[in-house]
Every structure is written in structure tokens, then in C-alpha cells.
Design an enzyme around this catalytic site. Structure first.
Site, PDB file in Angstrom:
ATOM      1  N   PRO A 253       0.720  -1.159   0.007  1.00 40.48           N
ATOM      2  CA  PRO A 253      -0.021  -0.132  -0.148  1.00 40.48           C
ATOM      3  C   PRO A 253       0.672   1.225  -0.065  1.00 40.48           C
ATOM      4  O   PRO A 253       0.703   1.995   0.986  1.00 40.48           O
ATOM      5  CB  PRO A 253      -0.765  -0.029   1.223  1.00 40.48           C
ATOM      6  N   CYS A 254       1.403   1.654  -1.398  1.00 40.07           N
ATOM      7  CA  CYS A 254       2.074   2.857  -1.159  1.00 40.07           C
ATOM      8  C   CYS A 254       1.394   3.932  -1.358  1.00 40.07           C
ATOM      9  O   CYS A 254       1.682   5.320  -0.882  1.00 40.07           O
ATOM     10  CB  CYS A 254       2.887   2.759  -2.530  1.00 40.07           C
TER      11      CYS A 254
END
Length: 293
Positions: A253-254
Site C-alpha cells: 500500500p504505497c
């Protein structure tokens, strides 16, 4: 009926939501009403209300609030020590609640240095709640996930292939269909059957990407916090570059990394999509809270 059909409606919904989000991003200070948003899309307010409730589990009003920079700052304040806490308690399973459950490994440094020579990467395009998605897999697991707007598939594939130019690529959407369903259907997120992902990058990039996996659903952190967590407190810019090169978006989850001020900053697949994913996740967290209350 095509195997891809289950997400086709969601993809169409996302296209309407995407256009609405673009309007919100340009006019969020005016806090447009439901009627204003519906008028922009040429649909009724009731239809837009139902669409958003089905798509995100939130009303348009609540969704708008989740997309403002002020909300991003709230996320940031609430998660100032999220990485330290996650490392302390070893978050990677049930403690992540609605989050994806993954197990990961790193490809050998030699595979990265040779541009993926010898790797066979199967890929396929699918519909998902955020438009078109490209999923890429090796025999060891998922190695790439990228988003594309309608008509942008070729550019998306070229962008991902450039990361490992010497690999052999096989167009095989049937091989990737089951994994796409598991990624985007929260009902299928299970610690008993974790997704297998493979990191193909430098040692530094892999450390950053592993750290991203520890950011819980509904929270956010900063580039500087990640730098401190991996023992490189002065490497915020290098961390930012590694976050930007994350090849497995959404699963890794950047999108939960914000600027120090709480601003959304950049996102390789577009700020509108980043806002949409954060809002979608806010809907999951909200729904979980409603079930507990």
C-alpha cells in the site's frame, strides 16, 4: 459470460466516480453538495447516492470528507507512530482486520541485476473497482500490479515491462483472474490463505516495500517515518523514490504514504486513483466499525 464480468460493473462505476473525484479535487474548498456532484455527471442525486453507497460503503458527503487534504492530515496525525507500533506487535495477520493478508519473498539480487533474465512473467488485464488493472505473476507469486484507464493498457504494460526488460512475458489473463478476485474482494481476504507476492528490486527497495506492508488499513505514514523505521533517517528522498517504484500497487500500500504536512503528494497511477483507494478503504473501516458497534 466472461470470467471478467464480475468486476465490469465496478469498473464502470469507478469511471463515473473517477470523474466525480476529479471535480471534487478541483472544487473541494467549496464542498459541493450531492446535487452539485450529480448535476456534473448528468444523473440524479438518488442514483449518485446509491452508486457511492454500493461502491464505497459511504455516502457522497462522507466520501468527500475522506478525500480532502484535511482528512489526509487527520490520518497522518492518528498514525504518527503506526510503523513503530506495527513492528512492535508484529502486524501481519489478524491484527490488520480488513487488510490484505500476504506472504512475501525477495527474488535473488541476480534476477534484478539482469533485468529479469530467465523469469517467465504471466500477465493479464482485468476490470476492478479502480478501472483497469494489470496483474503480473511468476511461478513464485504476484510480482506486479498496475492500474490503467480505459485505452491506456499498452502504456501501462510498457511501463511495467521496462522494470524487468529481459524477462519473458506471456499474455495469460486466465492465470491471473483468481488472484485479481482475491485482491479486490475483501470477503476473500484470509490469513489462512495469504497472497504470495515476490519482490524484484534492490535490497533497499525491498526493505522499503516490506515496510509498506506494515501500514494498517485506514492509516497513513510519511516518507521520513519509513526512513527512520528502516534505520536510514536521512534517506527520505531515496525512500520516496523506492515508494514510487513499488511494482505491486494496492497490495503493497504505497497509497498510504503522505507528505510530511499530510498532503497526498504524488502517486504513479494518478492522485485521483489514490484518493479513490483511500476513500474505499475508509468505507471498509467504517463498515467494520458499524458491525462492531
Amino acid at each position: 459470460m466472461s470470467i471478467q464480468d464480475p468486476f465490469a460493473e465496478a469498473a464502470r462505476d469507478y469511471d463515473l466516480v473517477r470523474q466525480t473525484l476529479s471535480f471534487i479535487r478541483e472544487n473541494w474548498r467549496e464542498q459541493p453538495s450531492l446535487e452539485d456532484l450529480a448535476r456534473q455527471r448528468g444523473i440524479s442525486a438518488d442514483h449518485l447516492q446509491r452508486l457511492f453507497m454500493r461502491w464505497a460503503g459511504l455516502s457522497p458527503k462522507a466520501f468527500l470528507q475522506a478525500l480532502t487534504i484535511d482528512h489526509a492530515r487527520v490520518l497522518l496525525r492518528n498514525s504518527a507512530s503506526v510503523l513503530e507500533t506495527a513492528f512492535e506487535v508484529g502486524l501481519s495477520g489478524p491484527g490488520r482486520l480488513h487488510d490484505l493478508f500476504v506472504t512475501h519473498e525477495g527474488m535473488s539480487p541476480g534476477s534484478y541485476k539482469t533485468g529479469g533474465r530467465g523469469l517467465v512473467i504471466r500477465y493479464g488485464f482485468h476490470d476492478c473497482p479502480f478501472g483497469r488493472v494489470l496483474l503480473m505473476m511468476t511461478d513464485q507469486g504476484i510480482c506486479g500490479l498496475a492500474f490503467a484507464d480505459e485505452g491506456g493498457e499498452d502504456n501501462c504494460l510498457a511501463d511495467m515491462r521496462a522494470r524487468w526488460p529481459q524477462a519473458d512475458y506471456v499474455n495469460d489473463w486466465r492465470a491471473t483472474t483468481a488472484s485479481v478476485r482475491r485482491i479486490f474482494d475483501p470477503v476473500l481476504w484470509s490469513p489462512a490463505k495469504p497472497l504470495r507476492i515476490v519482490f524484484i528490486g534492490t535490497d533497499f527497495e525491498t526493505r522499503v516495500w516490506q515496510t509498506l506492508l506494515r501500514i494498517p488499513l485506514g492509516l497513513a505514514t510519511t516518507y521520513s517515518d519509513i526512513a527512520s523505521t528502516i534505520g536510514r533517517p536521512k534517506a527520505s528522498r531515496a525512500v520516496g523514490a523506492a515508494v514510487g517504484r513499488n511494482p505491486i500497487s494496492f497490495v503493497v500500500p504505497c497509497h498510504r504514504v503522505l507528505g510530511k504536512s499530510g498532503s497526498l503528494c504524488g502517486y504513479h497511477w494518478g492522485l485521483t486513483r489514490k484518493q479513490a483507494i483511500l476513500g474505499w478503504e475508509a468505507g471498509l473501516v467504517s463498515a467494520h466499525g458499524d458491525k462492531k458497534s
